[in-house]
Structures are given as C-alpha cells and as structure tokens.
Scaffold this motif. Structure first.
Motif, short mmCIF file in Angstrom:
data_model
loop_
_atom_site.label_atom_id
_atom_site.label_comp_id
_atom_site.label_asym_id
_atom_site.label_seq_id
_atom_site.Cartn_x
_atom_site.Cartn_y
_atom_site.Cartn_z
N LEU A 238 38.10 -3.92 27.05
CA LEU A 238 37.73 -5.26 26.61
C LEU A 238 37.19 -5.24 25.19
CD1 LEU A 238 36.02 -6.39 29.93
CD2 LEU A 238 38.12 -7.36 28.97
N ALA A 239 36.36 -4.25 24.89
CA ALA A 239 35.74 -4.16 23.56
C ALA A 239 36.77 -3.85 22.48
CB ALA A 239 34.65 -3.10 23.56
N ARG A 240 37.87 -3.21 22.86
CA ARG A 240 38.88 -2.79 21.88
C ARG A 240 40.16 -3.61 21.99
NH1 ARG A 240 35.46 1.08 22.88
NH2 ARG A 240 35.05 2.73 21.37
N PHE A 241 40.04 -4.82 22.52
CA PHE A 241 41.24 -5.62 22.73
C PHE A 241 41.98 -5.91 21.43
CE2 PHE A 241 43.76 -9.39 23.69
CZ PHE A 241 44.40 -8.97 24.85
N ALA A 242 41.28 -5.90 20.32
CA ALA A 242 41.95 -6.13 19.03
C ALA A 242 42.99 -5.06 18.75
CB ALA A 242 40.92 -6.16 17.91
N ARG A 249 48.44 -9.10 22.99
CA ARG A 249 47.60 -10.02 22.21
C ARG A 249 48.24 -11.41 22.13
NH1 ARG A 249 47.72 -5.89 18.38
NH2 ARG A 249 48.50 -7.33 16.79
N GLU A 261 36.71 -11.81 22.00
CA GLU A 261 36.86 -10.72 22.95
C GLU A 261 36.99 -11.27 24.37
OE1 GLU A 261 33.72 -7.47 24.52
OE2 GLU A 261 34.12 -7.36 22.37
N LYS A 263 37.05 -11.40 28.58
CA LYS A 263 36.19 -10.93 29.67
C LYS A 263 37.07 -10.32 30.75
CE LYS A 263 32.17 -12.71 28.25
NZ LYS A 263 30.96 -11.90 27.99
#
Length: 564
Positions: A238-242, A249, A261, A263
C-alpha cells in the motif's frame, strides 16, 4: 451531571491491540511492519532447490512457462514471476487456463492447450496451483519437461514428484504459513534475483517494488490472514503503490476516481474484484496483459484501453452475479437447510450463451449467500462448483469428506474451494456436504438471519473523531486475521431512516445527538422496520474518513442494528 469526556484515541488503539491478542512485547513489530522484518526468502523450505532448478534454464536460454490460475492470486503470481524471470534474461511466458474450457486447477485439457501454445517448453513453474496435480505433473515430466511446483493450498496424501516444490502447507518458515500464491512467487523472485546476482547472471539492479504491490494485492484478494509476513507485504504494498505496474495504477484511477495512497479495503473491494472479473466472464489473460503493460509514455493509450476492458468485464460480472444471487435466494427462501446450502443452477443456455458465465461468479454468489444466511454454501453450475465456509467450518475438509463418493477432483483451503462433480452425484453431494458442515459446527447455532455484530468497543458519539480515525491507521492493513475495528453505541435514538442509491438499495441513518452521516450499505429495504422498531437501538459501526464535499471528515458505516 458531568459531561462525557471522550476517550483518548491512543487509549482506544491500546484496547484494540489487547483484544487482538497482540502482547505488549509484540506491539513494536505489529505497529512497524517494515521490510526490514521480511523473512529471508531462502529460509522458506524448497526455495533454494527451486532457485537452482530455475536458474539452470535461465542461463541456458531455454523456455520457461509459468503455469498460473485465473483468479487474482494466480494472475498476480504469474505477472510477478514472469517479470522477474525476464529481468534476469530468461525466455519466459505465462500460461493461464481458461475457466470455461479447462475447468478448475491443472487438468488434462489445460495441459494439452499449454503444449499446443508452447511446444518448446523446457521448464514449467506452477504458481498458485500444482500441489493437487500429481498425475498431471507426472505427465509433464514424462514428456521430458522439468517441473517446479509453487503453491499454497493444502496438500493431498500424495504430493507431486517435482524437481522442486515450495508450499507452506507442506513445509514452512516462521510467519510464512499463510502466504498466498503470489506471496510465494514474490519470495521466489527475490531469491532468484539474489542468486542470479551472486552468479553473475544479473547486474543487481532492484526491480522488486512493483512485484511487492502485486503480492500485497493478491494477499488481500485471497483472504489470507494479515498477520506476520502477510502484514508486512500488504502494509508495504500500500505504501509503495506509486511503484505499482502502470496498468494497476490506471485501473485504480478508474475504480476509485481519486488520488492518494490506497487502503486495504481498496485492494479488497475495488481492485481485486476487477482482476478476478476477467477470468470470471472472459479471459484472465486480459487482466494479466494489463499487469504486464509497459510503463513507457508511448504505451499510455494501450494501458488505458486494457484498463477499460478489465473494468467492463467487472460490469458484466456484477450483472451476472446479481441475477444469480437473486435466483439462488428465491430458491432457498428465508430459512436455509441445516448444515449447508447446495444450490444447483438450472440450465438456461439461452439466457447466457456459451460459455455459461454463471459458473464464473459462483464463488462470489456463494460468499453472498454465506453472508446472508450464515451457513456454508456451495453453488453448482453444470458439473463444476464453488464453496465458501461459515464460521466453524473448513471447506477443504468438507469437500474431502465427499470426495470419494461424489467428486472427480477438488481443491482449495479452509475458507473457499472448488470442485468437479461425478455424473449423477448432485443429490449425494448435497447430503454429504451438508452433513460434513453440520458435523464441523456441532453445537453451534443454526442459521436464519444474521446476528447482531457485537462491537470491539462501546463508545459515545463524541469518540468518533478524525483524530481517532488517524490513530486507527496504525492498525492497518485490515483484513482477514486483522479485521477493521467495529465500534458500538448503546441506546442510540434513530432520528430518520431513508433509502438512497440506485433502487433505494442502501439506507441513510441519522441519530439524535450527532451530526455524523451514517450509511448502511445494501440495507435499503429495512427502512420501514427500523422506523417501526423501538426508538432506541444498539448499533455497531465502522469508522471511515471521507473528503466528499470538501475537507476530510468522519463518517460511519453501519454494520448491524438491534433494539436497545
């Protein structure tokens, strides 16, 4: 009278940790599931042997076929391993069976198709399947093709004789017992990259972040417990979804229509159903192609096109699913049979054409009926079925109890499974499956409506603040094994209850003493019963943060309501 003093958000979080059984000494790791706590891939039994077997074919430039599955876990696992192998210079392709043409799991039909598409295959690596395919894997090896099995399902008494085998249900490392298929593929990819760098086959450039996102998505999709290594995978995904693959995406942008970000609920309710939908109503390769799409600027239009295709499959899936769910509920009635529901879908080819798309949504419909009736459910379309387990039941064990007499094959885990019926054995299966589920739940209450969901904590309206919502982020990701907290209010006075949404499907509630917006999703039909009931109720809620209409603010999603 002394005015109520709201509870401190940190105090509420501490109480929730205690209720989850997280000991004080384990709380630092629980609240900080960082990648530094990730297990060493080589510590998972079978991974070193799998790495050695695979790298021989990478180095020799001989074709490797990753044999996947058509659900979100299998598609993500395919994308993870094919991406990793290609980064290491391998000649690698994916093969994903067709749900309608090939059936559940590795079958004779799917193997025949794989060999037609890849006659020059030298190594088959299974992901999210294979542990129950002793006969099929023996056939592959009889053709002179090597096989590495990676799976996470429960093994049968006799496991395949592969060149290497990785399955946490056969042998596991601490914290890795409940990895999904894509989770295992991710750890194997890490081990392959490390070993390839040591052997001079790879320049050491890291490529793991997009693969981590896929592993986290699949972990949520496959309802794996979000504890131990799974918690680390999902939190960091989740934290690295970028860094997610471009197609994922784009799909997220179409599904959520917002930025920021995501959930864990976005993984569970927005993205994974869309990835699953491709395999349910069309071809899982549409989802796979989306996840493998290039991130290059010139590929932007192609990424949008693929995302639109997958999103459209989800619209079709919803339509077929809703129709089958209504049909099944009408057939079952208000009171389900004891033990389990086994609903055989009447043949109506004219309504759905060929293939019958209802078989693709059978598992979702089984889950919906389980939620409504509270007993285990099996939905059968033709000779194929999908089952979901109620609390206190294990689907794999229940299917195993029916297997000798009624099933050609079956597979799955405690919560969910699939099976193929022997001809003419539907009624025997209905009897044996219901008996097996009833035996598992011996002493438990029957069904007949959903009970009130007791909250984790009883609070006051004043406790539902933005500060509490932000404090609860420390407990994310929520999911199986780490459920989203449910809070209750006793003796709440209902001020109004109004249906809203398409066809009044949902219910908007307002309560005296609070301005908070409350939505009770999929309960629009209960407006009259709420108004006619006692003016005061006990209600349980989940806390959400919304930015609809302006600044972020707290809203509540009702979970259940009863007279106070």
């Amino acid at each position: 009278m002394t005015e109520y003093a709201p509870m401190e958000p940190d105090s509420i979080v501490e109480k929730l940790l205690a209720l989850r059984g997280v000991k004080p000494e384990d709380r630092p790791a629980f609240l900080d599931p960082s990648l530094k706590r990730l297990a060493k891939a080589e510590s998972i039994p079978g991974v070193p042997a799998a790495v050695d077997a695979i790298l021989r074919f990478v180095q020799a430039k001989r074709k490797i076929v990753v044999f996947g599955d058509y659900d979100c876990d299998g598609v993500c696992a395919c994308a993870i391993l094919v991406t990793a192998l290609r980064k290491l210079g391998a000649v690698a392709e994916a093969f994903i069976p067709d749900r309608f043409a090939h059936g559940y799991g590795m079958t004779a039909a799917s193997l025949a198709q794989m060999f037609r598409e890849h006659p020059d295959v030298a190594l088959v690596v299974t992901v999210d399947n294979g542990i129950c395919s002793k006969r099929e894997i023996a056939e592959i090896k009889a053709r002179g093709v090597a096989v590495v099995v990676t799976d996470h399902h429960l093994p049968p008494p006799e496991i395949p004789e592969a060149d290497a085998l990785v399955d946490p249900k056969v042998a596991s490392a601490p914290g890795c017992d409940d990895l999904c298929g894509a989770g295992i593929a991710f750890f194997l990819a890490q081990a392959l990259a490390s070993a390839a760098s040591e052997r001079g086959l790879h320049d050491g450039v890291k490529f793991g972040a997009p693969l981590l996102v896929l592993a986290g998505l699949a972990t949520v999709a496959d309802l794996m417990p979000l504890v131990d290594q799974n918690r680390i995978l999902v939190k960091n995904a989740l934290a690295r979804f970028a860094a997610a693959p471009a197609g994922l995406r784009e799909l997220n942008a179409r599904a959520s229509r917002r930025t920021g970000e995501p959930k864990s609920r976005d993984f569970g309710f927005l993205l994974s159903p869309r990835i699953n939908a491709a395999g349910r109503v069309a071809s899982a390769h549409d989802a796979y192609d989306l996840l493998m799409a290039s991130d290059a600027p010139e590929a932007r239009e192609e990424v949008r096109r693929l995302a639109m295709i997958v999103d459209t499959h989800n619209v079709t899936r919803k339509s077929v699913e809703n129709g089958l769910a209504e049909q099944a509920r009408a057939a079952v009635g208000e009171t389900p049979p004891a033990g389990a529901i086994v609903y055989a879908v009447p043949a109506e080819p004219s309504a759905y054409g060929r293939p019958d798309l209802r078989s693709g949504v059978a598992g979702i419909v089984a889950a919906r009926l389980l939620e409504h009736y509270g007993v285990s459910v099996a939905i059968v379309v033709g000779d194929h079925g999908s089952a979901r387990a109620a609390d206190g039941c294990n689907v794999h064990d229940a299917l195993a109890a029916c297997a000798d007499e009624t099933l050609v094959r079956f597979g799955g885990h405690a919560a969910a499974g699939g099976f193929t019926l022997k001809p003419g054995k539907l009624e025997d299966f209905r009897r044996l499956f219901a008996a097996a589920c009833a035996a598992q739940r011996a002493g438990a209450a029957g069904a007949g409506g959903k009970p009130f969901r007791e909250p984790d904590l009883w609070l006051d309206w004043k406790d539902f603040t933005l500060e509490l919502a932000r404090a609860l982020d420390a407990l994310e990701p929520f999911g199986e094994g780490n459920p989203e907290p449910v809070f209750g209010v006793r003796g709440a006075q209902v001020a109004d209850a109004r249906p809203f949404g398409r066809d009044g499907a949902h219910l908007s509630l307002s309560f005296a003493g609070t301005p908070l917006r409350v939505a009770w999703w999929c309960h629009g039909g209960e407006a009259e019963s709420i108004r006619a009931a006692s003016p005061r109720v006990d209600a349980s809620f989940k806390l959400v943060v919304s930015d609809y209409g302006g600044d972020p603010h707290v809203e509540l999603n009702a979970v259940s309501v009863r007279p106070a």
